[in-house]
Design an enzyme around this catalytic site. Structure first.
Site, mmCIF file in Angstrom:
data_model
loop_
_atom_site.group_PDB
_atom_site.id
_atom_site.type_symbol
_atom_site.label_atom_id
_atom_site.label_comp_id
_atom_site.label_asym_id
_atom_site.label_seq_id
_atom_site.Cartn_x
_atom_site.Cartn_y
_atom_site.Cartn_z
ATOM 1 N N GLU A 121 34.197 22.061 54.255
ATOM 2 C CA GLU A 121 35.033 22.913 53.402
ATOM 3 C C GLU A 121 36.457 22.383 53.356
ATOM 4 O O GLU A 121 36.873 21.643 54.234
ATOM 5 C CB GLU A 121 34.994 24.371 53.876
ATOM 6 C CG GLU A 121 35.393 24.560 55.318
ATOM 7 C CD GLU A 121 35.129 25.971 55.861
ATOM 8 O OE1 GLU A 121 34.279 26.678 55.317
ATOM 9 O OE2 GLU A 121 35.800 26.342 56.833
ATOM 10 N N CYS A 124 66.124 -7.816 75.692
ATOM 11 C CA CYS A 124 66.254 -6.367 75.563
ATOM 12 C C CYS A 124 67.678 -6.003 75.150
ATOM 13 O O CYS A 124 68.629 -6.411 75.812
ATOM 14 C CB CYS A 124 65.903 -5.714 76.896
ATOM 15 S SG CYS A 124 66.283 -3.964 76.958
ATOM 16 N N LYS A 140 40.481 21.989 53.685
ATOM 17 C CA LYS A 140 41.448 22.416 54.699
ATOM 18 C C LYS A 140 42.778 22.655 54.000
ATOM 19 O O LYS A 140 43.426 21.713 53.561
ATOM 20 C CB LYS A 140 41.591 21.333 55.759
ATOM 21 C CG LYS A 140 42.587 21.674 56.849
ATOM 22 C CD LYS A 140 42.535 20.630 57.948
ATOM 23 C CE LYS A 140 43.364 21.024 59.157
ATOM 24 N NZ LYS A 140 44.775 21.181 58.881
ATOM 25 N N LYS A 189 41.332 13.967 57.213
ATOM 26 C CA LYS A 189 42.586 14.087 56.468
ATOM 27 C C LYS A 189 42.652 13.146 55.269
ATOM 28 O O LYS A 189 42.088 12.059 55.294
ATOM 29 C CB LYS A 189 43.763 13.761 57.395
ATOM 30 C CG LYS A 189 43.933 14.717 58.564
ATOM 31 C CD LYS A 189 44.346 16.084 58.068
ATOM 32 C CE LYS A 189 44.765 17.011 59.182
ATOM 33 N NZ LYS A 189 46.038 16.725 59.777
ATOM 34 N N CYS A 223 66.547 -1.602 83.965
ATOM 35 C CA CYS A 223 66.889 -1.403 82.558
ATOM 36 C C CYS A 223 67.270 0.068 82.354
ATOM 37 O O CYS A 223 66.440 0.955 82.554
ATOM 38 C CB CYS A 223 65.703 -1.766 81.668
ATOM 39 S SG CYS A 223 66.038 -1.430 79.928
ATOM 40 N N CYS A 271 60.464 -5.136 77.501
ATOM 41 C CA CYS A 271 61.576 -5.570 78.339
ATOM 42 C C CYS A 271 61.032 -5.763 79.753
ATOM 43 O O CYS A 271 60.263 -4.943 80.254
ATOM 44 C CB CYS A 271 62.650 -4.487 78.320
ATOM 45 S SG CYS A 271 63.803 -4.611 79.673
ATOM 46 N N CYS A 317 69.476 -4.048 78.344
ATOM 47 C CA CYS A 317 69.848 -4.630 79.634
ATOM 48 C C CYS A 317 69.915 -6.151 79.598
ATOM 49 O O CYS A 317 70.281 -6.783 80.592
ATOM 50 C CB CYS A 317 68.878 -4.184 80.734
ATOM 51 S SG CYS A 317 67.244 -4.918 80.588
ATOM 52 N N TYR A 330 37.590 31.403 57.417
ATOM 53 C CA TYR A 330 36.765 30.259 57.781
ATOM 54 C C TYR A 330 36.166 30.337 59.173
ATOM 55 O O TYR A 330 35.426 29.452 59.581
ATOM 56 C CB TYR A 330 37.540 28.948 57.617
ATOM 57 C CG TYR A 330 38.858 28.879 58.379
ATOM 58 C CD1 TYR A 330 38.879 28.884 59.773
ATOM 59 C CD2 TYR A 330 40.068 28.806 57.705
ATOM 60 C CE1 TYR A 330 40.082 28.830 60.458
ATOM 61 C CE2 TYR A 330 41.272 28.743 58.387
ATOM 62 C CZ TYR A 330 41.268 28.755 59.767
ATOM 63 O OH TYR A 330 42.450 28.702 60.438
ATOM 64 N N ASP A 372 46.612 23.680 54.063
ATOM 65 C CA ASP A 372 47.669 23.673 55.062
ATOM 66 C C ASP A 372 48.519 24.924 54.904
ATOM 67 O O ASP A 372 49.474 24.956 54.143
ATOM 68 C CB ASP A 372 48.514 22.407 54.870
ATOM 69 C CG ASP A 372 49.343 22.121 56.099
ATOM 70 O OD1 ASP A 372 49.067 22.719 57.163
ATOM 71 O OD2 ASP A 372 50.272 21.312 55.996
HETATM 72 S S1 IVH Z 1 38.385 25.824 61.581
HETATM 73 C C1 IVH Z 1 38.127 26.342 66.283
HETATM 74 N N1 IVH Z 1 38.530 25.585 58.978
HETATM 75 O O1 IVH Z 1 43.687 23.829 60.414
HETATM 76 C C2 IVH Z 1 38.612 25.723 65.023
HETATM 77 N N2 IVH Z 1 40.567 25.461 60.200
HETATM 78 O O2 IVH Z 1 44.245 21.670 62.232
HETATM 79 C C3 IVH Z 1 39.045 26.694 64.004
HETATM 80 N N3 IVH Z 1 42.559 25.180 58.811
HETATM 81 O O3 IVH Z 1 44.264 25.873 63.193
HETATM 82 C C4 IVH Z 1 39.621 26.043 62.810
HETATM 83 N N4 IVH Z 1 41.534 25.160 56.885
HETATM 84 O O4 IVH Z 1 44.912 26.743 60.849
HETATM 85 C C5 IVH Z 1 39.231 25.589 60.130
HETATM 86 N N5 IVH Z 1 38.493 25.427 56.657
HETATM 87 C C6 IVH Z 1 39.178 25.448 57.803
HETATM 88 C C7 IVH Z 1 40.584 25.312 57.840
HETATM 89 C C8 IVH Z 1 41.242 25.320 59.061
HETATM 90 C C9 IVH Z 1 42.707 25.096 57.481
HETATM 91 C C10 IVH Z 1 43.693 25.076 59.790
HETATM 92 C C11 IVH Z 1 43.669 26.101 60.891
HETATM 93 C C12 IVH Z 1 43.563 25.292 62.154
HETATM 94 C C13 IVH Z 1 44.135 23.999 61.727
HETATM 95 C C14 IVH Z 1 43.662 22.860 62.605
#
Ligand code: IVH
Length: 711
Positions: free
Chosen positions: A129, A422, A131, A328, A446, A440, A425, A240, A133
């Site tokens: 799924e 360095c 992610k 990522k 140093c 160094c 030093c 999620y 931010d």
């Molecule tokens: S699962 C135990 N699913 O990303 C793990 N996290 O980098 C629970 N996040 O703290 C996280 N989308 O704030 C999960 N589809 C998704 C997510 C997600 C965003 C965030 C979440 C987590 C952070 C980790």
């Protein structure tokens, strides 16, 4: 804007001036935030306030060492956290490991298969799924009613934001039946791109704060002490995961997600059920293509093992689950001029070239310095002073230079000449065979290394000595008052008779000296993992320090075993199999996540006499607490026992068996000795089983072991 020195360009400030101004600005901004957020009665215009924040950000961009966790730049223009109650999470809120390249994904899947000891024809399915931010949130529903909402905070404890969360339309106040008596729903609060732009337009019209990105806007909007402000902001939520539950939601992640949808939540989509690494990568590419047109910003996709039974078996390592990872997308980039290349000497003596840049905004953050990594990197990328360079920022890492624009290269630009001594030093700087880093050779003579080591030693996650910042360390070091960590703890005794001289030589007030002594005293007792981390051994970060503390329990035992391992390794430098190096070395490598490379950095450290002396001097001054394992690990039938697994296990993988035994407080060794309590034999067990018989050690089959730990 009261202080005159704000007129000085940031890059013309000395570190000392910058630190003073930074402290003054933090107080000033704190004051204005209090007026704005808590009293709703601001004293200055928002434009003037923004200038303060911008100046602070510019100082931090230029002097990253001044960034502290409580700096206003780290609290996203929101109300002070003291305004919210604290909530302890019943189930900790964890983070995720990251994957960047395709191979990281196949490694992730491979690790899971090995851990579970799956045969080649057993498929593993994952939920994939997007992610987003944003900010994670935990919502507690009792008998279907929303009773509490908390931010993640440090994972163990967050802030109570219930009143604000009730204003978010996507979050139901009551769950649609049927639902368990207790359910904690977890997910992300975010803002769509369109809503974010609209909000900023409206803010601009009102002359109000402009947000740098949707994440900051969401965070700033949620952490308002006045819920009516939150209510006016277009926040959304997708679910999620879950925390505490009175009954399971399903047998799989996919089913459980469906339950969350049935309760009335929006899920992270488009999502898919994928089998195997190839399918995950296909999903990653598909979402990557959709990324520019999705209504919200995403920084990656998340893969989670679908079967909850397998998730349970896989468990956690450090602060993230073994059964999930975040894949990522590449980072955000910008171009700017490279003004100069300076050389920084790190605490391990590594010479790192740093790009000094014309400040530039990269994905919402002003960047004026970036790492160039090492000599090879500069040569490989052919980066020259004067170039228009491409800067990139990925997550929390230090900004990097990825390349330059050839058409924009000045005619007189010349290749960079990397120094061979360095800059701190003057000692020779050398590159060892097969290493990329130039180091160094000055060691403790140093100042950069000594001061950096001391600074690391007193830093927040190490000894955490308040009032002993970099400038004081530098000063004490130059005056010869503190040369190594132990000196910190003898400072008061040494200076007691001549306190006046100390005061006159350092320029500190009497009060401030007394406060410093008290802060040092307060840290004379310390947890083992912090102690290990504080020593600043290469590759030993906080997570590894914790693993070492868990495995060795006391500082003396750890030190002795490291010394033993170092002696074994000295005779067998090139041996690739830990068990052939020696018992102590093999024991070290048997700790999950510690491989030969980390073990060698540890043993290198313990082979140096000056390090042994420094550790001994320190141990004479401080009390290191013994590591106390969690309750299950002291009451289980195998707590404190030493066990050895041998042969091919049929019901579980070797790592899984080991993790389970360790969680129950047993010590898992690699070879059988008279100190072994149990040897668990799988199929085709060889010499270890024979040795156990010879030594009269109890031998158990896998079934007998399972029965034993079941109590
Ligand atoms: S699962 C135990 N699913 O990303 C793990 N996290 O980098 C629970 N996040 O703290 C996280 N989308 O704030 C999960 N589809 C998704 C997510 C997600 C965003 C965030 C979440 C987590 C952070 C980790």
């Amino acid at each position: 804007m009261s202080s005159p020195h704000r007129l000085i360009a940031v890059d013309a400030l000395t570190l000392e001036d910058a630190a003073n101004e930074h402290a003054a600005l933090a107080v000033e901004i704190g004051h204005h935030r209090e007026r704005y957020y808590n009293k709703a009665d601001p004293e200055i215009s928002d434009a003037d306030y923004d200038k303060l924040e911008q100046r602070l950000a510019a100082i931090e961009a230029h002097f990253p060492e001044l960034v502290t966790a409580d700096s206003p730049t780290q609290t996203v223009g929101a109300a002070p956290s003291s305004g919210f109650g604290k909530v302890k999470h019943a189930v900790p809120m964890l983070s995720l490991s990251n994957a960047f390249e395709d191979v990281d994904v196949s490694d992730f899947v491979g690790r899971i298969r090995r851990f579970l000891n799956l045969s080649d024809d057993t498929p593993v399915s994952f939920v994939a799924e997007p992610k987003i931010d944003g900010l994670s949130l935990s919502l507690r529903y009792e008998k279907g009613r929303l009773v509490q909402a908390a931010t993640r905070g440090d994972g163990a404890e967050g802030e109570d934001v219930t009143a604000n969360v009730r204003t978010i339309r996507d979050i139901p106040h009551e769950l649609a039946a049927p639902f368990p008596d207790l359910v904690e729903v977890r997910g992300e609060v975010y803002m769509t791109r369109a809503d974010f732009l609209d909000l900023n337009r409206a803010q601009a019209e009102k002359n109000d704060k402009i947000f740098a990105n949707p994440r900051n806007a969401a965070a700033g909007s949620l952490r308002q002490l006045d819920s009516s402000i939150t209510a006016s902001r277009p926040l959304r939520f997708f679910a999620y995961a879950w925390g505490a539950l009175s009954e399971p939601l399903g047998a799989t992640q996919w089913e459980s997600r469906q339950r969350l949808a049935d309760f009335g939540f929006t899920l992270s989509s488009p999502s898919e059920l994928c089998t195997g690494a190839e399918a995950l990568l296909a999903y990653y590419r598909m979402i990557g293509q959709q990324r520019p047109t999705l209504p919200f910003d995403i920084d990656g996709v998340v893969y989670k093992v679908d079967s909850l039974a397998l998730q349970e078996r896989l468990g956690f390592i450090s602060r993230s689950p073994r059964w999930a990872t975040a894949h990522k997308y590449p980072a955000e980039q910008a171009t700017t001029r490279l003004k100069a290349i300076s050389i920084q000497v790190g605490r391990t003596g590594a010479l790192t070239p740093v790009a000094e840049l014309e400040p530039v905004n990269v994905g919402g953050v002003v960047v004026s310095r970036a790492t160039l990594h090492n000599k090879d990197e500069i040569e490989r990328k052919d980066i020259r002073v004067g170039d228009l360079v491409i800067v990139q920022r990925a997550g929390d890492v230090i900004p990097q230079i990825v390349g330059f624009v050839p058409e924009q290269r000045p005619a007189d630009a010349v290749p960079f000449a990397f120094p061979d001594c360095c800059p701190e030093c003057g000692s020779m700087a050398v590159r060892e065979e097969g290493e990329v880093v130039t180091r160094c050779t000055g060691g403790l003579i140093c100042p950069a290394q000594a001061v950096e080591r001391l600074r690391h030693f007193v830093s927040r996650n190490a000894f955490d000595i308040e009032g002993l910042g970099i400038e004081r360390i530098q000063l004490f070091f130059e005056q010869g008052r503190i040369k190594q960590p132990a000196d910190i703890f003898t400072l008061e005794a040494r200076e007691e008779q001549r306190l006046d001289r100390l005061i006159s030589m350092t320029g500190f007030g009497k009060k401030s000296v007394e406060k410093l002594f008290a802060a040092i005293e307060a840290r004379r007792t310390i947890a083992l993992d912090r102690f290990i981390f504080a020593l600043g051994i290469r590759q030993i970060g906080e997570a590894t320090a914790k693993l070492l503390a868990k495995a060795y329990r006391t500082a003396e035992n750890w030190r002795d075993r490291m010394v033993a391992a170092a002696a074994e390794r000295a005779d067998k430098r090139d041996e690739k199999k830990p068990e052939l190096v020696g018992e102590a070395y093999a024991e070290l490598c048997a700790i999950e996540q510690i491989g030969i490379s980390v073990a060698d950095d540890l043993t290198d450290f313990f082979r140096e006499q000056h390090n042994l002396d420094a550790v001994a001097a320190l141990l004479a001054q401080v009390t290191v607490e013994e590591y106390v394992p969690p309750a299950a690990a002291t009451t289980s039938p195998v707590a404190g026992k030493t066990v050895v697994f041998t042969g091919t296990l049929t019901t579980m993988g070797r790592s899984e068996a080991k993790a389970k035994a360790e969680a129950l407080g047993a010590k898992v060794a690699g070879s059988v000795s008279a100190k072994t309590d149990y040897v668990i034999v799988g199929a085709d067990a060889g010499s270890k089983a024979a040795k156990a018989q010879e030594l009269g050690v109890t031998i158990l089959s896998e079934e007998e072991w399972a029965a034993l730990i079941a109590g």
